[in-house]
Design a protein around this motif. Structure first.
Motif, PDB file in Angstrom:
ATOM      1  N   GLU A  12       1.111  -1.330   0.180  1.00 17.25           N
ATOM      2  CA  GLU A  12      -0.209   0.276  -0.366  1.00 17.25           C
ATOM      3  C   GLU A  12       0.573   1.556   0.088  1.00 17.25           C
ATOM      4  O   GLU A  12       0.827   2.115  -0.180  1.00 17.25           O
ATOM      5  CB  GLU A  12      -1.286  -0.424   0.742  1.00 17.25           C
ATOM      6  CG  GLU A  12      -2.239   1.178   1.075  1.00 17.25           C
ATOM      7  CD  GLU A  12      -1.075   2.682   2.276  1.00 17.25           C
ATOM      8  OE1 GLU A  12      -1.547   3.210   1.841  1.00 17.25           O
ATOM      9  OE2 GLU A  12      -0.597   2.092   2.897  1.00 17.25           O
ATOM     10  N   SER A  13       2.352   1.401   1.058  1.00 15.51           N
ATOM     11  CA  SER A  13       2.902   2.443   0.775  1.00 15.51           C
ATOM     12  C   SER A  13       3.552   2.972  -0.589  1.00 15.51           C
ATOM     13  O   SER A  13       3.700   3.196  -0.781  1.00 15.51           O
ATOM     14  CB  SER A  13       4.190   2.187   1.650  1.00 15.51           C
ATOM     15  OG  SER A  13       4.201   0.787   2.141  1.00 15.51           O
ATOM     16  N   GLU A  14       3.720   2.236  -1.420  1.00 13.91           N
ATOM     17  CA  GLU A  14       4.109   1.834  -2.734  1.00 13.91           C
ATOM     18  C   GLU A  14       2.694   2.431  -3.355  1.00 13.91           C
ATOM     19  O   GLU A  14       3.781   2.968  -4.441  1.00 13.91           O
ATOM     20  CB  GLU A  14       4.889   0.777  -2.767  1.00 13.91           C
ATOM     21  CG  GLU A  14       5.875  -0.332  -1.959  1.00 13.91           C
ATOM     22  CD  GLU A  14       6.791  -0.852  -2.351  1.00 13.91           C
ATOM     23  OE1 GLU A  14       7.341  -0.505  -2.453  1.00 13.91           O
ATOM     24  OE2 GLU A  14       5.445  -1.960  -2.930  1.00 13.91           O
ATOM     25  N   GLN A  15       1.802   2.524  -3.433  1.00 14.62           N
ATOM     26  CA  GLN A  15       0.879   2.237  -4.245  1.00 14.62           C
ATOM     27  C   GLN A  15       0.640   4.032  -5.454  1.00 14.62           C
ATOM     28  O   GLN A  15       0.831   3.690  -6.697  1.00 14.62           O
ATOM     29  CB  GLN A  15      -0.677   2.372  -3.633  1.00 14.62           C
ATOM     30  CG  GLN A  15      -1.508   2.910  -5.072  1.00 14.62           C
ATOM     31  CD  GLN A  15      -2.007   4.592  -4.518  1.00 14.62           C
ATOM     32  OE1 GLN A  15      -2.249   4.576  -3.338  1.00 14.62           O
ATOM     33  NE2 GLN A  15      -2.520   4.463  -6.204  1.00 14.62           N
ATOM     34  N   PRO A  16       1.218   5.442  -4.653  1.00 16.67           N
ATOM     35  CA  PRO A  16       1.390   6.083  -4.826  1.00 16.67           C
ATOM     36  C   PRO A  16       2.455   6.399  -6.329  1.00 16.67           C
ATOM     37  O   PRO A  16       2.252   7.430  -7.656  1.00 16.67           O
ATOM     38  CB  PRO A  16       1.699   7.458  -4.185  1.00 16.67           C
ATOM     39  CG  PRO A  16       0.845   6.314  -2.997  1.00 16.67           C
ATOM     40  CD  PRO A  16       1.316   5.226  -3.100  1.00 16.67           C
ATOM     41  N   MET A  32      -7.262  -0.134  -8.455  1.00 11.21           N
ATOM     42  CA  MET A  32      -7.062  -0.606  -6.885  1.00 11.21           C
ATOM     43  C   MET A  32      -8.412  -1.197  -6.979  1.00 11.21           C
ATOM     44  O   MET A  32      -9.199  -1.331  -6.626  1.00 11.21           O
ATOM     45  CB  MET A  32      -6.247   1.021  -6.030  1.00 11.21           C
ATOM     46  CG  MET A  32      -5.062   1.624  -7.152  1.00 11.21           C
ATOM     47  SD  MET A  32      -5.450   3.149  -5.737  1.00 11.21           S
ATOM     48  CE  MET A  32      -6.763   4.290  -6.651  1.00 11.21           C
ATOM     49  N   LEU A  33      -7.641  -2.994  -6.152  1.00  6.72           N
ATOM     50  CA  LEU A  33      -8.420  -3.610  -5.273  1.00  6.72           C
ATOM     51  C   LEU A  33      -7.611  -4.281  -3.915  1.00  6.72           C
ATOM     52  O   LEU A  33      -6.031  -4.406  -4.635  1.00  6.72           O
ATOM     53  CB  LEU A  33      -8.005  -4.824  -6.229  1.00  6.72           C
ATOM     54  CG  LEU A  33      -8.973  -4.439  -7.624  1.00  6.72           C
ATOM     55  CD1 LEU A  33      -9.354  -6.093  -8.236  1.00  6.72           C
ATOM     56  CD2 LEU A  33     -10.926  -4.463  -7.513  1.00  6.72           C
ATOM     57  N   ASP A  34      -7.745  -4.472  -3.424  1.00  7.22           N
ATOM     58  CA  ASP A  34      -7.409  -5.498  -2.196  1.00  7.22           C
ATOM     59  C   ASP A  34      -7.009  -6.464  -2.334  1.00  7.22           C
ATOM     60  O   ASP A  34      -7.669  -6.905  -3.075  1.00  7.22           O
ATOM     61  CB  ASP A  34      -8.098  -5.608  -0.733  1.00  7.22           C
ATOM     62  CG  ASP A  34      -7.744  -5.618   0.306  1.00  7.22           C
ATOM     63  OD1 ASP A  34      -6.556  -6.611   0.229  1.00  7.22           O
ATOM     64  OD2 ASP A  34      -8.472  -6.168   1.745  1.00  7.22           O
ATOM     65  N   ALA A  35      -5.507  -6.781  -2.616  1.00  7.81           N
ATOM     66  CA  ALA A  35      -5.111  -8.403  -2.827  1.00  7.81           C
ATOM     67  C   ALA A  35      -5.594  -9.431  -2.477  1.00  7.81           C
ATOM     68  O   ALA A  35      -5.042 -10.092  -2.747  1.00  7.81           O
ATOM     69  CB  ALA A  35      -3.659  -7.296  -2.995  1.00  7.81           C
ATOM     70  N   ASP A  57      -2.965  -3.659   3.101  1.00  8.51           N
ATOM     71  CA  ASP A  57      -1.615  -3.740   2.981  1.00  8.51           C
ATOM     72  C   ASP A  57      -1.154  -4.424   2.369  1.00  8.51           C
ATOM     73  O   ASP A  57      -0.162  -3.971   1.605  1.00  8.51           O
ATOM     74  CB  ASP A  57      -1.158  -5.315   4.112  1.00  8.51           C
ATOM     75  CG  ASP A  57      -1.663  -5.021   5.358  1.00  8.51           C
ATOM     76  OD1 ASP A  57      -1.564  -4.374   5.803  1.00  8.51           O
ATOM     77  OD2 ASP A  57      -2.110  -6.000   6.510  1.00  8.51           O
ATOM     78  N   SER A  58      -1.720  -4.347   1.230  1.00  2.00           N
ATOM     79  CA  SER A  58      -1.405  -5.155  -0.135  1.00  2.00           C
ATOM     80  C   SER A  58      -2.196  -4.866  -1.175  1.00  2.00           C
ATOM     81  O   SER A  58      -3.696  -5.494  -1.024  1.00  2.00           O
ATOM     82  CB  SER A  58      -0.678  -6.960  -1.117  1.00  2.00           C
ATOM     83  OG  SER A  58       0.249  -7.268  -0.001  1.00  2.00           O
TER      84      SER A  58
END
Length: 308
Positions: A12-16, A32-35, A57-58
């Motif tokens: 999640e922290s890398e998404q942007p 975006m989807l919750d993995a 989280d992912s």
């Protein structure tokens, strides 16, 4: 017309950063989807906090490109845009054109919370069990922007409102939904018998979404929305719900406590199991009868404001 689809799992922290790179190389759409979520159940989507994006989280990122795009060239461009990102797990496939929004919405089904609350997507019929005078039916479109589906944090709050209504403590009251997002909690409270609701969020788009959802659910006249700085500073409410993040609940404890009238009720959600002890100690300065409810990895704290 077909498309070339890139999919990639990331933190999640890398998404942007990933999303900026995909936009830079010409992605036609990024979703975006919750993995880790099963999209057939109520835990699939998170109701974000005040102005927050989904915090999973992912995340599985999916990007669409023109069907004739060269996958190897795209990867080279993505690696050049941000060399620190890992694109080695990216997958590509050709997908046929379709109504993407409708395909996304069709994954969702009506969900029940407590005895009376139903969240029903607009593309679904209202279930027979919800076609009663007692049912509190909220119609929403599933989506990622403001969590129109429900995560355990939201489910915990919906069940709390259902219990307040069953005890007669919600009828005719004014509630504050702090961090309203889509307005799902405020709408449920109004459908359960609250007279008025106030939604507060620091994202103007969330306020627009809340207002529009209220209008579509026939309760627009009973709901007002504000940016935090525009809410009357001395306002107090008999019922306050804040479904945000534990860090925000800690930082805003004084403000939220001041919003609850003496004898009023508060529900705090968006708390991971293990974070509740510090918040219990923090809010004990103002609230009695603090109670913890747990759903999976998530926690709700509720309590009663003592007289000062």
């Amino acid at each position: 017309m077909p498309f070339l689809e890139l999919s990639l799992r990331c933190r999640e922290s890398e998404q942007p950063r990933y999303e900026r790179a995909l936009d830079d190389v010409g992605a036609l759409a990024v979703t975006m989807l919750d993995a880790d979520a099963d999209t057939s159940n109520e835990h699939a989507i998170l109701e974000p906090g005040v102005g927050e994006t989904p915090l999973w989280d992912s995340i599985t990122l999916t990007a669409l490109f023109p069907h004739d795009a060269d996958a190897l060239l795209l990867l080279a461009a993505l690696e050049a845009f941000d060399p620190e990102l890992d694109w080695t797990q990216a997958g590509f496939r050709s997908v046929e054109d379709q109504d993407w929004e409708r395909a996304w919405m069709d994954q969702y089904v009506p969900l029940r919370f407590g005895e009376r609350v139903w969240i029903v997507p607009w593309n679904c019929d209202v279930p027979t069990e919800a076609q009663t005078p007692e049912a509190a039916v909220v119609r929403l479109d599933p989506g990622l922007a403001f969590g129109s589906g429900t995560h355990p944090t939201t489910a915990l709050c919906l069940r709390w409102f259902d219990a307040l209504a069953a005890d007669g403590r919600l009828q005719g009251q004014t509630i504050l939904d702090f961090g309203c997002g889509s307005g799902i909690l405020a709408l449920a409270a109004l459908k359960l018998g609250a007279a008025k609701a106030v939604g507060v969020d620091n994202d103007p788009q969330a306020l627009i979404a809340t207002h529009d959802n209220a209008e579509r659910n026939g309760v627009g006249d009973a709901l007002t929305v504000h940016l935090p700085q525009d809410e009357p500073p001395a306002a107090t409410y008999p019922i306050v719900v804040a479904n945000i993040l534990a860090s925000a609940l800690d930082a805003l404890a004084d403000l939220l406590a001041a919003r609850v009238a003496p004898g009023g009720h508060i529900a705090l959600s968006g708390i991971l199991d293990g974070q509740q002890d510090a918040l219990l100690q923090r809010y004990a300065a103002w609230f009695d009868d603090l109670y913890v409810s747990i759903d999976g990895d998530w926690v709700r704290i509720d309590g009663v404001r003592r007289a000062t």
